[in-house]
Write an enzyme that holds these catalytic residues in place. Structure first.
Site, PDB file in Angstrom:
ATOM      1  N   SER A  16     -11.466   1.383   5.232  1.00  0.00           N
ATOM      2  CA  SER A  16     -12.066   0.089   4.899  1.00  0.00           C
ATOM      3  C   SER A  16     -13.395  -0.171   5.614  1.00  0.00           C
ATOM      4  CB  SER A  16     -11.075  -1.043   5.193  1.00  0.00           C
ATOM      5  OG  SER A  16     -10.006  -1.006   4.269  1.00  0.00           O
ATOM      6  N   LYS A  68       0.869  -9.530   5.076  1.00  0.00           N
ATOM      7  CA  LYS A  68       0.335 -10.158   3.862  1.00  0.00           C
ATOM      8  C   LYS A  68       1.034 -11.470   3.501  1.00  0.00           C
ATOM      9  CE  LYS A  68      -1.562  -5.921   1.910  1.00  0.00           C
ATOM     10  NZ  LYS A  68      -1.667  -5.043   0.744  1.00  0.00           N
ATOM     11  N   ASN A  89      -4.193 -10.511   0.911  1.00  0.00           N
ATOM     12  CA  ASN A  89      -4.779  -9.391   1.647  1.00  0.00           C
ATOM     13  C   ASN A  89      -6.219  -9.681   2.062  1.00  0.00           C
ATOM     14  OD1 ASN A  89      -6.045  -9.191  -0.882  1.00  0.00           O
ATOM     15  ND2 ASN A  89      -6.170  -6.969  -0.779  1.00  0.00           N
ATOM     16  N   ASP A 104      -5.377  -7.232  -4.204  1.00  0.00           N
ATOM     17  CA  ASP A 104      -4.477  -6.154  -4.632  1.00  0.00           C
ATOM     18  C   ASP A 104      -4.129  -6.370  -6.107  1.00  0.00           C
ATOM     19  OD1 ASP A 104      -4.251  -4.735  -2.228  1.00  0.00           O
ATOM     20  OD2 ASP A 104      -2.624  -6.007  -1.508  1.00  0.00           O
ATOM     21  N   GLY A 128       9.588  -0.836  -3.478  1.00  0.00           N
ATOM     22  CA  GLY A 128       9.014  -1.692  -2.449  1.00  0.00           C
ATOM     23  C   GLY A 128       8.634  -3.052  -2.993  1.00  0.00           C
ATOM     24  N   ALA A 129       9.206  -4.113  -2.412  1.00  0.00           N
ATOM     25  CA  ALA A 129       8.974  -5.476  -2.896  1.00  0.00           C
ATOM     26  C   ALA A 129       8.256  -6.324  -1.855  1.00  0.00           C
ATOM     27  CB  ALA A 129      10.308  -6.125  -3.286  1.00  0.00           C
ATOM     28  N   ALA A 155      17.789  -6.246   0.205  1.00  0.00           N
ATOM     29  CA  ALA A 155      18.327  -6.834  -1.028  1.00  0.00           C
ATOM     30  C   ALA A 155      17.800  -8.238  -1.298  1.00  0.00           C
ATOM     31  CB  ALA A 155      19.858  -6.853  -0.972  1.00  0.00           C
TER      32      ALA A 155
END
Length: 292
Positions: A16, A68, A89, A104, A128-129, A155
C-alpha cells in the site's frame, strides 16, 4: 505533502505505501504513507491509534484485518459502502468528523468486471465472513450472484452475514466444510476472504479436489500473490482473479477519497490500468513467485 497510513496486523510487507506514493508522484502530489502494525503489541488500542494519526496531521488512513468492523463503529459519518456492508477499510479525517468508506466493495466490482466482464457470478462459495468477506458478498449482489454459500468457523458471524444478505435480497446460506467439499463441483465461484494463505497464515482454506474448468476463483490474499488456492485453481483449469486486482482497484478508490479536495477523479482514471499492469508484473507474473 499528503500524509496517509494503514492500520492492521502483520502488514510489514504491504504494498500500500508503494501504491499510494507511486500514484501521488504520477499526479504531481507528494504522498507519505506509513504503516501502523499491531502485530506483537499486546496492548494495541485501535481508537487511540486512529486519534494519534489525526493529531499528527494525517489526511486519513486505510484499515485492514482485524479492524474493519471497529473502523465502521468508530466513525461519525458512514459512506454508502459502509452503510451497506457494515465494515470500513478507509477512514477520512474530515472537519465534520471521522468519515468511514468501504472501497473493498467498489474495488471488487471493478476487479471482477475487468477480468470477467459481464459473466454472472452464479453460485458462489464464500470463505470467511469478516470485513472483506462482507464487502465482497455485497459486491457479488451487484454481479448477478444466484446464491452465496458461507463457510466460516465462527458460526454466529456466518449467520449474521447470511441474515444481512438475505435481507438485501441476496440468497445466502451457511454451510459446513463437508458440504462445501461435496457440493463444490456444482458451483461456479470460489471466493477466499479469510486470511488463510497469507504469509502470516499459510495453507489452503478448502479441499481443492473439486475445482475444475467450470469455476472462477478469487483469493483476497495478495501476499503472496501465488496462494495455494490460486495455484490449485490454475492447475484445475479454472479462471482466476488475484488479490492483487482487489488491492489495486480498492487502493485507487481509497486514493480518490483521500485526495478529493486536490485531485479530480478524472485525472486519476488514466493511471488505473497502468498501475494494475505494474503490480501484476511485479507480484503475479511467473518470475514473481516470491514477494520482493
Amino acid at each position: 505533502m499528503i500524509k496517509l497510513g494503514l492500520v492492521g496486523e502483520g502488514i510489514a510487507k504491504s504494498q500500500s505505501p508503494d501504491l499510494h506514493e507511486r500514484l501521488g508522484a504520477s499526479l504531481g502530489e507528494p504522498v507519505r504513507y506509513d504503516l501502523v502494525d499491531s502485530r506483537g503489541s499486546t496492548d494495541f488500542d485501535f481508537p487511540s491509534a486512529i486519534q494519534r494519526l489525526r493529531d499528527e496531521g494525517y489526511r486519513g488512513t486505510n484499515v485492514t484485518f482485524p479492524f474493519k468492523e471497529k473502523a465502521a463503529q468508530l466513525a461519525d459519518i458512514r459512506g454508502e459502502g459502509v452503510r451497506r456492508v457494515g465494515t470500513s477499510n478507509t477512514l477520512l479525517f474530515d472537519a465534520e468528523g471521522l468519515r468511514a468508506e468501504n472501497t473493498d466493495y467498489t474495488g471488487f466490482i471493478s476487479a471482477y468486471r475487468h477480468s470477467f466482464g459481464r459473466q454472472p457470478a452464479g453460485e458462489v462459495l464464500l470463505i470467511g465472513a469478516g470485513g472483506v468477506g462482507r464487502a465482497v458478498a455485497c459486491a457479488l449482489g451487484e454481479l448477478a450472484v444466484s446464491h452465496i454459500r458461507i463457510l466460516e468457523h465462527d458460526a454466529s458471524r456466518a449467520e449474521s452475514l447470511s441474515r444481512d444478505l438475505n435481507a438485501m435480497g441476496i440468497n445466502a446460506t451457511c454451510i459446513t466444510s463437508e458440504q462445501a467439499q461435496r457440493e463444490l463441483p456444482h458451483w461456479q465461484g470460489v471466493v477466499n476472504c479469510s486470511p488463510i494463505g497469507h504469509i502470516n497464515h499459510p495453507g489452503c482454506p478448502i479441499d481443492t479436489a473439486g475445482l475444475g474448468a467450470q469455476h472462477w476463483v478469487f483469493d483476497a490474499v495478495y501476499i503472496p500473490a501465488h496462494t495455494e488456492l490460486l495455484n490449485a485453481a490454475h492447475q484445475a483449469g479454472a479462471k482466476t482473479l488475484s488479490g492483487v486486482d482487489l488491492f489495486v482497484f480498492q487502493g485507487v478508490d481509497a486514493f480518490r477519497f483521500f485526495t478529493a479536495d486536490c485531485i479530480a477523479s478524472e485525472q486519476i482514471d488514466p493511471h488505473v490500468i497502468p498501475l494494475r499492469t505494474h503490480y501484476i508484473k511485479q507480484l503475479v507474473s511467473p518470475s514473481a513467485h516470491s514477494m520482493p
